[in-house]
Design a protein around this motif. Structure first.
Motif, PDB file in Angstrom:
ATOM      1  N   ASP A 174       0.819  -1.210   0.000  1.00  0.00           N
ATOM      2  CA  ASP A 174       0.000   0.000   0.000  1.00  0.00           C
ATOM      3  C   ASP A 174       0.860   1.270   0.000  1.00  0.00           C
ATOM      4  O   ASP A 174       0.345   2.358   0.261  1.00  0.00           O
ATOM      5  CB  ASP A 174      -0.912  -0.007   1.237  1.00  0.00           C
ATOM      6  N   LEU A 175       2.158   1.116  -0.294  1.00  0.00           N
ATOM      7  CA  LEU A 175       3.094   2.235  -0.176  1.00  0.00           C
ATOM      8  C   LEU A 175       3.714   2.585  -1.527  1.00  0.00           C
ATOM      9  O   LEU A 175       3.867   1.724  -2.397  1.00  0.00           O
ATOM     10  CB  LEU A 175       4.217   1.878   0.813  1.00  0.00           C
ATOM     11  N   ASP A 176       4.102   3.862  -1.683  1.00  0.00           N
ATOM     12  CA  ASP A 176       4.826   4.259  -2.893  1.00  0.00           C
ATOM     13  C   ASP A 176       6.234   3.673  -2.850  1.00  0.00           C
ATOM     14  O   ASP A 176       6.699   3.190  -1.815  1.00  0.00           O
ATOM     15  CB  ASP A 176       4.868   5.787  -3.019  1.00  0.00           C
ATOM     16  N   ARG A 177       6.925   3.725  -3.984  1.00  0.00           N
ATOM     17  CA  ARG A 177       8.221   3.053  -4.122  1.00  0.00           C
ATOM     18  C   ARG A 177       9.252   3.519  -3.091  1.00  0.00           C
ATOM     19  O   ARG A 177       9.928   2.725  -2.454  1.00  0.00           O
ATOM     20  CB  ARG A 177       8.758   3.285  -5.535  1.00  0.00           C
ATOM     21  N   THR A 179       8.836   5.033  -0.153  1.00  0.00           N
ATOM     22  CA  THR A 179       8.463   4.634   1.198  1.00  0.00           C
ATOM     23  C   THR A 179       8.599   3.122   1.359  1.00  0.00           C
ATOM     24  O   THR A 179       9.055   2.639   2.406  1.00  0.00           O
ATOM     25  CB  THR A 179       7.023   5.071   1.506  1.00  0.00           C
ATOM     26  N   ALA A 180       8.224   2.376   0.320  1.00  0.00           N
ATOM     27  CA  ALA A 180       8.375   0.919   0.354  1.00  0.00           C
ATOM     28  C   ALA A 180       9.836   0.539   0.566  1.00  0.00           C
ATOM     29  O   ALA A 180      10.151  -0.342   1.383  1.00  0.00           O
ATOM     30  CB  ALA A 180       7.843   0.298  -0.929  1.00  0.00           C
ATOM     31  N   ASP A 181      10.737   1.211  -0.140  1.00  0.00           N
ATOM     32  CA  ASP A 181      12.166   0.904  -0.006  1.00  0.00           C
ATOM     33  C   ASP A 181      12.654   1.202   1.412  1.00  0.00           C
ATOM     34  O   ASP A 181      13.507   0.476   1.951  1.00  0.00           O
ATOM     35  CB  ASP A 181      12.975   1.692  -1.029  1.00  0.00           C
ATOM     36  N   GLU A 182      12.120   2.250   2.030  1.00  0.00           N
ATOM     37  CA  GLU A 182      12.499   2.570   3.412  1.00  0.00           C
ATOM     38  C   GLU A 182      12.048   1.457   4.364  1.00  0.00           C
ATOM     39  O   GLU A 182      12.808   1.039   5.247  1.00  0.00           O
ATOM     40  CB  GLU A 182      11.880   3.900   3.838  1.00  0.00           C
ATOM     41  N   ILE A 183      10.824   0.979   4.178  1.00  0.00           N
ATOM     42  CA  ILE A 183      10.311  -0.096   5.038  1.00  0.00           C
ATOM     43  C   ILE A 183      11.100  -1.388   4.817  1.00  0.00           C
ATOM     44  O   ILE A 183      11.459  -2.095   5.771  1.00  0.00           O
ATOM     45  CB  ILE A 183       8.810  -0.324   4.765  1.00  0.00           C
ATOM     46  N   LEU A 184      11.401  -1.699   3.563  1.00  0.00           N
ATOM     47  CA  LEU A 184      12.172  -2.908   3.254  1.00  0.00           C
ATOM     48  C   LEU A 184      13.587  -2.807   3.804  1.00  0.00           C
ATOM     49  O   LEU A 184      14.156  -3.799   4.276  1.00  0.00           O
ATOM     50  CB  LEU A 184      12.180  -3.141   1.746  1.00  0.00           C
ATOM     51  N   GLY A 185      14.157  -1.607   3.742  1.00  0.00           N
ATOM     52  CA  GLY A 185      15.476  -1.393   4.338  1.00  0.00           C
ATOM     53  C   GLY A 185      15.444  -1.623   5.841  1.00  0.00           C
ATOM     54  O   GLY A 185      16.376  -2.204   6.423  1.00  0.00           O
ATOM     55  N   LEU A 186      14.348  -1.200   6.483  1.00  0.00           N
ATOM     56  CA  LEU A 186      14.182  -1.440   7.919  1.00  0.00           C
ATOM     57  C   LEU A 186      14.101  -2.937   8.199  1.00  0.00           C
ATOM     58  O   LEU A 186      14.749  -3.438   9.140  1.00  0.00           O
ATOM     59  CB  LEU A 186      12.925  -0.725   8.416  1.00  0.00           C
ATOM     60  N   LEU A 187      13.324  -3.675   7.407  1.00  0.00           N
ATOM     61  CA  LEU A 187      13.250  -5.128   7.593  1.00  0.00           C
ATOM     62  C   LEU A 187      14.631  -5.768   7.422  1.00  0.00           C
ATOM     63  O   LEU A 187      14.994  -6.688   8.171  1.00  0.00           O
ATOM     64  CB  LEU A 187      12.252  -5.740   6.597  1.00  0.00           C
ATOM     65  N   HIS A 203       4.420  -9.677  -4.081  1.00  0.00           N
ATOM     66  CA  HIS A 203       4.297  -9.875  -5.528  1.00  0.00           C
ATOM     67  C   HIS A 203       5.302  -8.995  -6.260  1.00  0.00           C
ATOM     68  O   HIS A 203       5.392  -9.031  -7.486  1.00  0.00           O
ATOM     69  CB  HIS A 203       2.880  -9.512  -5.982  1.00  0.00           C
ATOM     70  N   ASP A 204       6.075  -8.204  -5.502  1.00  0.00           N
ATOM     71  CA  ASP A 204       6.943  -7.168  -6.057  1.00  0.00           C
ATOM     72  C   ASP A 204       8.386  -7.679  -6.158  1.00  0.00           C
ATOM     73  O   ASP A 204       9.048  -7.877  -5.129  1.00  0.00           O
ATOM     74  CB  ASP A 204       6.873  -5.941  -5.141  1.00  0.00           C
ATOM     75  N   PRO A 205       8.913  -7.892  -7.376  1.00  0.00           N
ATOM     76  CA  PRO A 205      10.293  -8.370  -7.509  1.00  0.00           C
ATOM     77  C   PRO A 205      11.319  -7.448  -6.853  1.00  0.00           C
ATOM     78  O   PRO A 205      12.328  -7.916  -6.330  1.00  0.00           O
ATOM     79  CB  PRO A 205      10.507  -8.435  -9.030  1.00  0.00           C
ATOM     80  N   LYS A 206      11.072  -6.135  -6.856  1.00  0.00           N
ATOM     81  CA  LYS A 206      12.005  -5.208  -6.219  1.00  0.00           C
ATOM     82  C   LYS A 206      12.022  -5.404  -4.704  1.00  0.00           C
ATOM     83  O   LYS A 206      13.067  -5.307  -4.057  1.00  0.00           O
ATOM     84  CB  LYS A 206      11.651  -3.759  -6.575  1.00  0.00           C
ATOM     85  N   ALA A 207      10.849  -5.663  -4.129  1.00  0.00           N
ATOM     86  CA  ALA A 207      10.786  -5.948  -2.696  1.00  0.00           C
ATOM     87  C   ALA A 207      11.536  -7.235  -2.373  1.00  0.00           C
ATOM     88  O   ALA A 207      12.268  -7.321  -1.380  1.00  0.00           O
ATOM     89  CB  ALA A 207       9.331  -6.047  -2.246  1.00  0.00           C
ATOM     90  N   ALA A 208      11.371  -8.242  -3.219  1.00  0.00           N
ATOM     91  CA  ALA A 208      12.004  -9.542  -2.972  1.00  0.00           C
ATOM     92  C   ALA A 208      13.526  -9.447  -2.975  1.00  0.00           C
ATOM     93  O   ALA A 208      14.207 -10.245  -2.323  1.00  0.00           O
ATOM     94  CB  ALA A 208      11.534 -10.549  -4.016  1.00  0.00           C
TER      95      ALA A 208
END
Length: 229
Positions: A174-177, A179-187, A203-208
């Motif tokens: 539910d996040l823009d790219r 912000t998503a990258d910030e959350i993924l970096g935190l994980l 479902h997002d290859p960039k997130a994976a």
């Protein structure tokens, strides 16, 4: 390190009217302690069902689910609820925060099931908010926070009881790219610096790409895996 998750010949079936739908087919899976796994696959591939079995939100029709040394497929409902509270932190696509509560009070919620004092609950909640970079927003309500900040609060809530593993279902969906990258970096930081085992459906290859390992599902089976780093 040993395996934190072991699934053996796990099947999951649902009955819809007279039709039996098999969502998972005799699936075997091992996830090591300290791993960060991205579960990928098309809609309907069974990845969220698999995540729910690992997190103790659902039970298999057949097979063994061993997580954190416990056969959770054998636990009673009450025992399974206690096990979940101790071992699993959940992060979902939609943050599921209580709108009338402050960030700190939202993070404290899982601790209401423990014997901690009110002062210790507050202290633990502030520690979790500090880890996710939101100590200065502790008194803010969800409506006063951005989407990314709300997800950080949700992650702090998942962390506050120091669970064995984090189970994340489309945490950036539910996040823009940016912000998503910030959350993924935190994980990624939680995995690499705090040693948290993380299983993430996306479902997002960039997130994976933020995970250490990618597992791909199709039609209820694991089709391949890829080591990322």
């Amino acid at each position: 390190m040993g395996n934190i998750v072991s699934l053996r010949k796990v099947a999951k079936r649902y009955t819809r009217g007279k039709e039996v739908v098999e969502v998972l087919h005799s699936l075997d899976l091992d996830i090591a302690e300290g791993d960060f796994v991205a579960l990928m696959g098309p809609s309907g591939s069974g990845k969220t069902t698999l995540l729910n079995l690992i997190g103790g939100l659902d039970r298999p029709t057949e097979g063994e689910v061993i997580v954190a040394g416990e056969h959770i497929d054998r636990l009673s409902g009450a025992a399974l609820a206690r096990w979940r509270a101790r071992h699993v932190g959940f992060v979902f696509q939609f943050y599921n925060l209580m709108p009338m509560l402050s960030a700190q009070a939202n993070v404290e919620l899982p601790l209401l099931l423990t014997h901690l004092s009110a002062a210790q609950r507050r202290a633990n909640a502030l520690t979790a908010l500090t880890i996710v970079g939101l100590a200065d927003r502790a008194r803010h309500k969800p409506s006063e926070l951005s989407g990314g900040q709300q997800q950080r609060v949700a992650i702090a809530r998942a962390l506050v009881a120091d669970p064995t593993l984090l189970v994340c279902d489309e945490p950036t969906g539910d996040l823009d790219r940016r912000t998503a990258d910030e959350i993924l970096g935190l994980l990624q930081v939680l995995n690499r610096e705090h040693g948290k085992t993380i299983i993430m459906v996306t479902h997002d290859p960039k997130a994976a790409e933020y995970a250490r390992r990618q597992l791909h599902m199709d039609k209820g089976a694991l089709v391949d895996g890829q080591q990322v780093s």
